[in-house]
Enzyme design. Structure first.
Site, mmCIF file in Angstrom:
data_model
loop_
_atom_site.group_PDB
_atom_site.id
_atom_site.type_symbol
_atom_site.label_atom_id
_atom_site.label_comp_id
_atom_site.label_asym_id
_atom_site.label_seq_id
_atom_site.Cartn_x
_atom_site.Cartn_y
_atom_site.Cartn_z
ATOM 1 N N LYS A 1 22.951 -46.407 27.073
ATOM 2 C CA LYS A 1 24.198 -45.606 27.796
ATOM 3 C C LYS A 1 24.947 -44.902 26.726
ATOM 4 C CE LYS A 1 28.047 -47.756 29.128
ATOM 5 N NZ LYS A 1 29.433 -47.124 28.696
ATOM 6 N N ASN A 2 25.355 -45.697 25.906
ATOM 7 C CA ASN A 2 26.364 -45.205 24.796
ATOM 8 C C ASN A 2 25.793 -44.173 23.760
ATOM 9 O OD1 ASN A 2 28.448 -46.737 26.111
ATOM 10 N ND2 ASN A 2 28.744 -48.189 24.446
ATOM 11 N N CYS B 1 42.557 -48.140 30.665
ATOM 12 C CA CYS B 1 41.190 -48.743 31.120
ATOM 13 C C CYS B 1 41.704 -49.905 31.957
ATOM 14 C CB CYS B 1 40.482 -49.050 30.034
ATOM 15 S SG CYS B 1 38.651 -49.762 30.419
ATOM 16 N N ARG C 1 43.642 -47.846 26.080
ATOM 17 C CA ARG C 1 42.659 -47.465 24.974
ATOM 18 C C ARG C 1 42.951 -46.144 24.269
ATOM 19 N NH1 ARG C 1 37.009 -48.640 27.356
ATOM 20 N NH2 ARG C 1 36.321 -48.092 25.294
ATOM 21 N N ASP D 1 31.355 -55.608 24.089
ATOM 22 C CA ASP D 1 30.544 -55.354 25.434
ATOM 23 C C ASP D 1 29.311 -56.836 25.665
ATOM 24 O OD1 ASP D 1 31.766 -52.992 25.406
ATOM 25 O OD2 ASP D 1 30.076 -51.696 24.935
ATOM 26 N N ARG E 1 27.193 -48.329 36.393
ATOM 27 C CA ARG E 1 27.767 -47.453 35.318
ATOM 28 C C ARG E 1 26.830 -47.489 34.103
ATOM 29 N NH1 ARG E 1 33.776 -47.209 33.802
ATOM 30 N NH2 ARG E 1 33.088 -45.774 32.427
HETATM 31 C C1 UD1 Z 1 32.748 -47.433 22.467
HETATM 32 C C2 UD1 Z 1 31.778 -47.876 23.452
HETATM 33 C C3 UD1 Z 1 32.334 -49.279 24.199
HETATM 34 C C4 UD1 Z 1 32.584 -50.282 23.312
HETATM 35 C C5 UD1 Z 1 33.433 -49.814 22.183
HETATM 36 C C6 UD1 Z 1 33.479 -51.122 20.927
HETATM 37 C C7 UD1 Z 1 30.851 -45.635 24.250
HETATM 38 C C8 UD1 Z 1 30.677 -44.616 25.240
HETATM 39 N N1 UD1 Z 1 31.726 -46.652 24.467
HETATM 40 O O1 UD1 Z 1 33.859 -47.230 22.992
HETATM 41 O O2 UD1 Z 1 31.358 -49.352 25.359
HETATM 42 O O3 UD1 Z 1 33.098 -51.366 24.011
HETATM 43 O O4 UD1 Z 1 32.739 -48.532 21.648
HETATM 44 O O5 UD1 Z 1 32.393 -51.016 20.612
HETATM 45 O O6 UD1 Z 1 30.254 -45.836 23.267
HETATM 46 N N2 UD1 Z 1 41.304 -46.967 18.866
HETATM 47 C C9 UD1 Z 1 42.324 -46.282 18.516
HETATM 48 N N3 UD1 Z 1 42.484 -45.219 18.522
HETATM 49 C C10 UD1 Z 1 41.491 -44.113 18.816
HETATM 50 C C11 UD1 Z 1 40.276 -44.776 19.199
HETATM 51 C C12 UD1 Z 1 40.254 -46.215 19.140
HETATM 52 O O7 UD1 Z 1 43.335 -47.193 18.201
HETATM 53 O O8 UD1 Z 1 41.744 -43.038 18.911
HETATM 54 C C13 UD1 Z 1 41.063 -48.264 18.802
HETATM 55 C C14 UD1 Z 1 40.529 -48.919 20.061
HETATM 56 O O9 UD1 Z 1 41.710 -49.305 20.808
HETATM 57 C C15 UD1 Z 1 39.877 -50.156 19.756
HETATM 58 C C16 UD1 Z 1 39.033 -49.911 18.704
HETATM 59 O O10 UD1 Z 1 39.721 -48.735 18.040
HETATM 60 O O11 UD1 Z 1 40.546 -51.291 19.431
HETATM 61 C C17 UD1 Z 1 37.583 -49.451 18.843
HETATM 62 O O12 UD1 Z 1 37.375 -48.707 19.671
HETATM 63 P P1 UD1 Z 1 36.357 -47.407 19.809
HETATM 64 O O13 UD1 Z 1 35.287 -47.802 18.869
HETATM 65 O O14 UD1 Z 1 36.920 -46.085 19.821
HETATM 66 O O15 UD1 Z 1 35.624 -47.599 21.494
HETATM 67 P P2 UD1 Z 1 34.981 -46.404 22.278
HETATM 68 O O16 UD1 Z 1 34.532 -45.393 21.425
HETATM 69 O O17 UD1 Z 1 36.128 -45.843 23.163
#
Ligand code: UD1
Length: 416
Positions: free
Chosen positions: A18-19, A112, A117, A300, A392
């Site tokens: 998915k991701n 979320c 997030r 996850d 999903r």
């Molecule tokens: C992706 C995955 C999700 C998984 C997550 C962590 C997809 C579509 N989703 O989500 O399934 O649970 O990685 O492995 O690929 N953060 C910030 N600022 C930002 C972005 C992130 O502070 O702008 C923080 C988040 O709050 C979190 C950490 O960074 O604590 C990691 O999040 P991130 O790796 O960005 O997750 P996603 O890409 O949203």
């Protein structure tokens, strides 16, 4: 509806990730033409991304597991709230839109089910590449005549921000350096796809990416990598039911942390080529895990691990160092008889002899997976409500579990 107590036995194929798919689809926007993605999973999130991209003018069709995307006529450069609120990964369109069309209007995703997030790193990254970015009326509004290469250091390793900025940087003028880049397999898969499209990226698979911008990219085809979270979930399903299951079309190296922890819990795991087989022990031993960035134990898989530990022969601690509030599944597991206490970002799980079936409510994708796992081992019948969450991220999960001998069926009205 699950009647627990059947040990799972047999072979099941893992679907595409998915991701990975959710990053590959927006990446196609970077070049005009036709793309084919083999091994695309038929998931609700892929449907949501398709609707979003279609609303911008893309043509998308999923036949079997081949996704065909036509990016020749992208006329709108906006991701409206109606789409983004359904799926945060929608924000992936930001980088490609600014890079190829010089403008983007993307709704802010908001929180979320389990907590805040932020997308600040995505925004800062795009700004660093020279775009002007304003936040107005709940939208990210970005403009740039041409993005410029820059040196970017992410304070937090982020899958989404790395993907977004990497996509944008492929068409920037000059070289971009991303430090503390995410190294999750889905990001590596995205980088390799971008290279197939003509991008110049060094350091793929490391946390320092160097991207030399090019003038244009061209369409490319790809095969989506296996879903490591679906695979991990099925391994836990085999373990928790005292079963013996072989997964095919899987990449064991993406699952090292999960496999190591399953072995610590007493499971026998064999990896051979693209297959992984698991044989469950008589008793599951308690094993602590801390969810962390790759190659750490995946967040996850945290909820699913909590369910496994709920029936282990002692006490364990399941900590989430990525999402501090991701424990919405715990109160539902407790309704099934689990003994779990959440303290800050950790769940203290005291293993119990048995879980007992009940009605439980899914709150999000991985929580619903953890409840289905609990149902597979609970005595009597477990009814998992709002099971649409599972669609999903899991392709035909009840059919796959049923093929392994689980007593599981989907009630009318809960169809995908
Ligand atoms: C992706 C995955 C999700 C998984 C997550 C962590 C997809 C579509 N989703 O989500 O399934 O649970 O990685 O492995 O690929 N953060 C910030 N600022 C930002 C972005 C992130 O502070 O702008 C923080 C988040 O709050 C979190 C950490 O960074 O604590 C990691 O999040 P991130 O790796 O960005 O997750 P996603 O890409 O949203």
């Amino acid at each position: 509806m699950i009647r627990g107590g059947k040990p799972l036995k047999g072979t099941v194929a893992v679907s595409g990730a998915k991701n990975a798919t959710l990053a590959l689809m927006p990446a196609a926007m970077l070049a005009p033409g036709t793309f084919h993605f083999a091994n695309t999973p038929a998931l609700r999130d892929v449907g949501t991304m398709s609707s979003l991209l279609r609303s911008m003018g893309m043509r998308i069709e999923l036949k079997g597991n081949v996704l065909t995307l036509d990016t020749k006529r992208i006329t709108k450069h906006e991701a409206p709230y109606e789409h983004v609120k359904k799926m945060r990964a929608s924000v992936y369109v930001l980088g490609p839109l600014v890079a190829r069309f010089g403008e983007a209007k993307v709704s802010l995703p908001g929180g979320c089910a389990w907590g805040p997030r932020p997308v600040n790193l995505h925004i800062e990254g795009i700004r660093k590449l020279g775009a002007t970015v304003e936040l107005e009326g709940g939208y990210i509004i970005a403009h740039a005549a041409r993005l410029q290469g820059a040196r970017i250091h992410f304070d937090v390793s982020s899958v989404g921000a790395t993907g977004n900025v990497m996509m944008a940087a492929t068409l920037a003028q000059g070289t971009t350096l991303i430090d503390n880049a995410a190294i999750e397999p889905e990001i590596t898969a995205l980088a390799e796809f971008l290279v197939a499209m003509g991008a110049r990226i060094d350091g793929i698979g490391t946390n320092r990416l160097e991207i030399e911008g090019v003038e244009t990219l061209h369409p490319a085809d790809c095969t989506t990598i296996p879903d490591r979270i679906e695979a991990g979930t099925f391994l836990v399903a085999a373990a928790i039911t005292g079963g013996s299951v072989t997964l095919t079309s899987v990449n064991a190296s993406h699952l090292s942390a999960v496999i190591a922890k399953l072995e610590d819990a007493g499971c026998t795991v064999r990896c051979e080529g693209a297959t992984v087989s698991l044989e469950a022990p008589g008793t599951i031993r308690p094993v602590d895990v801390t969810a962390a960035i790759y190659p750490g134990f995946p967040t996850d898989m945290q909820a699913q691990w909590t369910t496994l530990m709920a029936v282990a022969s002692g006490t364990s601690v399941v900590t989430d160092s990525i999402y501090f509030d991701r424990f919405k599944h715990v109160p539902e597991l407790v309704r099934l008889g689990a003994d779990v206490e959440v303290k800050e970002n950790a769940a203290v799980v005291r293993g119990v002899e048995r879980l007992t079936g009940a009605k439980v409510m899914s709150t999000d994708l991985r929580a619903s997976a953890s409840l289905i796992l609990a149902g597979l081992v609970a005595e009597g019948t477990t009814e998992v409500l709002r099971v649409y969450h599972i669609d999903r991220g899991y392709e035909a999960i009840e059919k796959k579990l049923h093929s392994l001998g689980a007593d599981i069926r989907r009630e009318a009205g809960e169809e995908f």
